[in-house]
Design a protein around this motif. Structure first.
Motif, short mmCIF file in Angstrom:
data_model
loop_
_atom_site.label_atom_id
_atom_site.label_comp_id
_atom_site.label_asym_id
_atom_site.label_seq_id
_atom_site.Cartn_x
_atom_site.Cartn_y
_atom_site.Cartn_z
N ARG A 416 0.83 -1.21 0.00
CA ARG A 416 0.00 0.00 0.00
C ARG A 416 0.86 1.25 0.00
O ARG A 416 0.66 2.16 -0.83
CB ARG A 416 -0.91 0.00 1.23
CG ARG A 416 -1.80 1.23 1.32
CD ARG A 416 -2.63 1.22 2.60
NE ARG A 416 -1.82 1.26 3.78
CZ ARG A 416 -1.29 2.37 4.30
NH1 ARG A 416 -1.49 3.54 3.69
NH2 ARG A 416 -0.56 2.33 5.39
N LEU A 417 1.84 1.30 0.91
CA LEU A 417 2.70 2.47 0.99
C LEU A 417 3.51 2.64 -0.29
O LEU A 417 3.67 3.76 -0.80
CB LEU A 417 3.63 2.36 2.20
CG LEU A 417 2.94 2.44 3.57
CD1 LEU A 417 3.94 2.16 4.68
CD2 LEU A 417 2.30 3.81 3.76
N ASN A 419 2.77 1.56 -3.32
CA ASN A 419 1.91 1.98 -4.43
C ASN A 419 1.39 3.39 -4.24
O ASN A 419 1.24 4.14 -5.22
CB ASN A 419 0.76 0.99 -4.59
CG ASN A 419 1.22 -0.35 -5.13
OD1 ASN A 419 2.16 -0.41 -5.91
ND2 ASN A 419 0.60 -1.43 -4.69
N GLU A 420 1.10 3.75 -2.96
CA GLU A 420 0.67 5.13 -2.73
C GLU A 420 1.79 6.11 -3.07
O GLU A 420 1.55 7.15 -3.69
CB GLU A 420 0.24 5.31 -1.27
CG GLU A 420 -1.13 4.70 -0.97
CD GLU A 420 -1.54 4.94 0.48
OE1 GLU A 420 -0.72 5.49 1.25
OE2 GLU A 420 -2.68 4.58 0.83
N THR A 421 3.01 5.75 -2.65
CA THR A 421 4.15 6.60 -2.99
C THR A 421 4.37 6.65 -4.49
O THR A 421 4.61 7.72 -5.07
CB THR A 421 5.42 6.08 -2.29
OG1 THR A 421 5.19 6.02 -0.88
CG2 THR A 421 6.60 6.97 -2.58
N GLU A 423 2.08 6.03 -6.78
CA GLU A 423 0.98 6.77 -7.39
C GLU A 423 1.15 8.27 -7.20
O GLU A 423 0.92 9.05 -8.13
CB GLU A 423 -0.35 6.32 -6.78
CG GLU A 423 -0.79 4.93 -7.21
CD GLU A 423 -2.04 4.47 -6.47
OE1 GLU A 423 -2.57 5.28 -5.66
OE2 GLU A 423 -2.46 3.33 -6.67
N ALA A 424 1.56 8.65 -5.96
CA ALA A 424 1.77 10.07 -5.70
C ALA A 424 2.86 10.62 -6.62
O ALA A 424 2.73 11.73 -7.17
CB ALA A 424 2.14 10.29 -4.24
N THR A 575 -11.84 5.95 -6.31
CA THR A 575 -11.58 6.30 -4.92
C THR A 575 -11.60 7.81 -4.72
O THR A 575 -11.62 8.59 -5.68
CB THR A 575 -10.22 5.75 -4.48
OG1 THR A 575 -9.18 6.43 -5.22
CG2 THR A 575 -10.11 4.25 -4.73
N LYS A 577 -9.13 9.53 -3.58
CA LYS A 577 -7.87 10.05 -4.11
C LYS A 577 -7.97 10.28 -5.61
O LYS A 577 -7.47 11.29 -6.14
CB LYS A 577 -6.73 9.09 -3.79
CG LYS A 577 -6.32 9.08 -2.34
CD LYS A 577 -5.11 8.20 -2.12
CE LYS A 577 -4.68 8.20 -0.66
NZ LYS A 577 -3.50 7.34 -0.44
N GLU A 578 -8.62 9.37 -6.30
CA GLU A 578 -8.77 9.53 -7.75
C GLU A 578 -9.67 10.72 -8.07
O GLU A 578 -9.42 11.44 -9.04
CB GLU A 578 -9.31 8.24 -8.35
CG GLU A 578 -8.30 7.10 -8.33
CD GLU A 578 -8.88 5.77 -8.79
OE1 GLU A 578 -8.17 5.02 -9.48
OE2 GLU A 578 -10.04 5.48 -8.44
#
Length: 764
Positions: A416-417, A419-421, A423-424, A575, A577-578
């Protein structure tokens, strides 16, 4: 010398002599060993004649020799027995050394050797298993069918009493004690028929873990030496059991450490996905727990339980049961809690969730342990292992599964972290790329739109991404599109044509109108089945397959100027975020539009000022001749209005004619043939008189086009076009008009009309 008459003769010997009816002489020599009488030699004569000293000495010599023979035989037998015992214990030790992982061969050897050396008719070794005594061996012809027999751990059985009292129990004759002391062995005694029993406990650190039992069919007590020997065998059995336990514990610990190390290695090599970690964990569970079915369940953002991973033959059948709500039975709620759930027997468990009962009925009964996946004291899923046939899991196994659960959580959070990083970073890079395009395309928003839709399609895993703008005419047009080939077989070009079909269209008739009116992002998770979906969009889902849509309005100074939307095939909700990311892209699109507008307005203003200045310069240089001024005006208008056909008409009031005094364009010969034209009372003459600009968006087809203007257009033979007329007045009197033609038809704006009026005034 005379047995019957000698007063010193013992009464017993006298009675023996009396049986013969006559007296006789007797000599008796004692057999002594280490000062202790162990027997005697007696010699008798059936005559009254005393034994002399020589005879008595000789008899004593024979007695001494008999003692020597007896001691030799005793020592030989003791030596032989000691050798047999040493051999037996050596053989047991050899079996122990050859079976470090399996205690059964040692127990078999102990039972066989103990029975043989102690001349027992049967032998068995009992071990404590789950609170009961289980027969691990059976030695002796009549005891073979009692292997794996189970006894309750009670003092009412001989083995049970030896276990509980932690001492040797020796019963010389069990038969009289069946009703009072040992009723639990009545059935066994009746079936086997033993009479004498010896039970020696197996002691480990003062705890009894089993019993060696020897049985004799006849009443014949065991000697102390035999009991001591059995105790030796008991000690060896304990050594073997401990060796195997320690070996297996060490082996298990090593396997568990290896498994956890391998999982950690997979975690370090799979930062972007938890799936390889799940696969390794489930593989280890199958090996370490002898599991039949292993799986990982995850609680999604929708609150439903989803199948994260599964290993086992039932995978396809189980996959059909997901996603599913969290079960509200006590067991179901416990599975979504924070403690390990252990069901030793699924079908025997009260309140078993329906899905678990269904699995048991289809696949057979099982044991199961379920460890929660906890993150910040919140259950995010679980990992479970089933075992068939039902066999309870140990505390160590439950603890190990919890370790695997913790590792699974680490993998999930790492992914998660990561992919979040990622994605960010991708989003920041995409935003930066768009900003870069904005800075390099201040005059044109099209490259920015193209960069935005391409980024949307990549970042949202999107099927389509479209930017739509609302024109000044109130029509919605697609300005940029990124489409992909869909599962219904449409090609990319066919998909683009389908999406663009029916556009431009009025805003109120488009699906873009709702988010623009609401001034907010609109999310349709399921176009075909969701609520409040416009019928046109629902029809699209029927045509190309169901999808999800996220659409964001583009707002400028509170006014909706367009939208940007993304779709997903098949339907997959977007989501928060999206939604935020799409909002960012919408804002960037607005920036690009306003940058281009401001830049072009500034550029146009500069061009217009330059053109006006050039006309004024021509005017100042040609006070006696208007032709250079007309040429400069037409040149500037052609450039500013992107027109190839334009001219100046003047009014001849005296002859009532409309003359062409200047023209630029391919249709100059046709204009020369058409003009002059009679000056009729029609809208153009009225506009000249009223000093009013006239605009015709569609000369050949527009309903507002005057007949005379349409006739001239037909005579020009240049096809359809838009046209604007700016009147020329002098001292309140109309003297002519400046006109511009644009092909293909493109309506003139208010700003363009005002600019043309400025040039018309300069022409005057």
């Amino acid at each position: 010398a005379d047995v019957l008459r000698d007063p010193e003769v013992p009464e017993g010997l006298r009675q023996v002599a009396a049986q013969f009816g006559e007296s006789y002489s007797v000599a008796i020599a004692p057999m002594l060993w280490e000062g202790r009488a162990i027997g005697s030699i007696l010699v008798g004569r059936f005559e009254l004649r005393a034994f002399d000293a020589t005879e008595r000495r000789m008899l004593q010599t024979f007695a001494d020799q008999a003692v020597i023979a007896i001691q030799n035989a005793r020592l030989f037998n003791e030596t032989q027995q000691a050798l047999e015992r040493q051999t037996a214990t050596s053989e047991v030790l050899r079996v122990i050394s050859e079976s470090p992982t399996d205690v059964q061969p040692v127990l078999d050897a102990v039972a066989q050797r103990a029975a043989a050396l102690c001349r027992a008719d049967g032998a068995r070794v009992w071990l404590l298993r789950e609170g009961q005594l289980r027969a691990m061996t059976s030695y002796g012809p009549r005891y073979a069918d009692s292997h794996a027999e189970v006894l309750p751990l009670r003092r009412s059985s001989i083995a049970g009493r030896a276990m509980l009292d932690k001492r040797c129990i020796h019963v010389a004759d069990v038969l009289p004690l069946l009703d009072t002391e040992y009723p639990d062995v009545r059935e066994l005694q009746s079936r086997i028929g033993f009479r004498t029993a010896l039970n020696v406990p197996l002691l480990r650190d003062a705890d009894a873990i089993g019993v060696i039992a020897l049985l004799r069919d006849e009443v014949r007590a065991f000697a102390p030496a035999e009991i001591a020997l059995v105790q030796t065998f008991a000690d060896q059995a304990v050594i073997a059991i401990e060796n195997v336990r320690l070996f297996n514990e060490t082996k298990d610990a090593l396997e568990q450490q290896t498994a956890t190390a391998e999982v950690l290695q997979v975690i370090s090599g799979s930062m972007d996905s938890a799936q390889p970690v799940f696969a390794k964990i489930l593989e280890s569970c199958g090996h370490l727990f002898a599991g039949a079915e292993m799986g990982v369940s995850l609680i999604g953002d929708d609150g439903l339980v989803h199948l994260g991973a599964h290993l086992g033959s039932a995978r396809d059948d189980l996959a059909r049961l997901y996603p599913r709500p969290i079960d509200t039975t006590p067991i179901g709620l416990a599975m979504a809690g924070t403690e390990v759930v252990h069901l030793p027997d699924a079908l025997a468990t009260p309140d078993l969730p329906a899905v678990m009962r269904l699995v048991a009925e289809r696949m057979g009964n099982y044991s199961i342990m379920i460890a929660p996946l906890l993150w910040e004291d919140r259950n995010i899923g679980s990992i479970h292992v089933t075992r068939q046939p039902p066999s309870p899991f140990s505390d160590k196994e439950i603890g190990l599964l919890q370790t695997f659960a913790d590792q699974a959580v680490i993998a999930i959070q790492n992914a998660r972290l990561f992919n979040e990083t990622k994605e960010a970073l991708e989003q920041q890079k995409a935003s930066a790329d768009v900003l870069s395009v904005i800075s390099n395309s201040v005059s044109d928003s099209a490259p920015v739109f193209e960069a935005i839709v391409q980024s949307c399609q990549r970042l949202f895993a999107s099927g389509n991404a479209i930017i739509s703008l609302v024109g000044e005419d109130g029509l919605v047009r697609h300005e940029a599109m990124a489409a992909t080939q869909q599962h219904d077989g449409r090609t990319l070009e066919e998909m683009r044509r389908y999406l663009d079909e029916g556009f431009p269209r009025p805003l109120e008739l488009s699906y873009q109108s709702y988010p623009i009116r609401q001034r907010r992002i609109v999310h349709y998770p399921d176009i075909l089945n969701g609520p409040k979906v416009p019928e046109s969009m629902r029809q699209m889902a029927r045509d190309v397959g169901n999808f999800s849509m996220l659409i964001a309005p583009m707002l400028w100074e509170g006014k909706g100027i367009g939208t940007i939307h993304v779709t997903r095939f098949p339907p997959t909700p977007f989501t928060e975020k999206e939604s935020g990311l799409l909002r960012t892209f919408a804002d960037q699109a607005v920036i690009a539009i306003q940058n281009a507008r401001l830049f072009n307005e500034t550029k146009e203003a500069l061009e217009q000022q330059t053109a006006s200045a050039e006309v004024l310069q021509a005017i100042s240089s040609s006070v006696a001749d208007a032709t250079p001024v007309f040429d400069k005006i037409l040149e500037s208008c052609g450039r500013l209005f992107r027109s190839s056909e334009l001219g100046i008409l003047t009014v001849d009031e005296e002859q009532q004619l409309l003359r062409s005094v200047a023209f630029r364009g391919e249709s100059a010969p046709a204009v020369a043939r058409i003009f002059p034209l009679p000056l009729r009372e029609e809208p153009i003459r009225q506009a000249i008189r009223d000093n009013r600009v006239l605009r015709f968006a569609d000369v050949m087809n527009g309903v507002d086009t005057p007949k005379g203007v349409r006739n001239v257009g037909a005579m020009l033979e240049i096809g359809n076009y838009s046209q604007v007329f700016a009147p020329m007045q002098w001292e309140g009197r109309g003297i002519g008009t400046l006109y511009v033609i644009r092909r293909p038809p493109l309506p003139f704006t208010d700003q363009e009309a005002a600019l043309l009026k400025t040039f018309a005034d300069q022409a005057v």
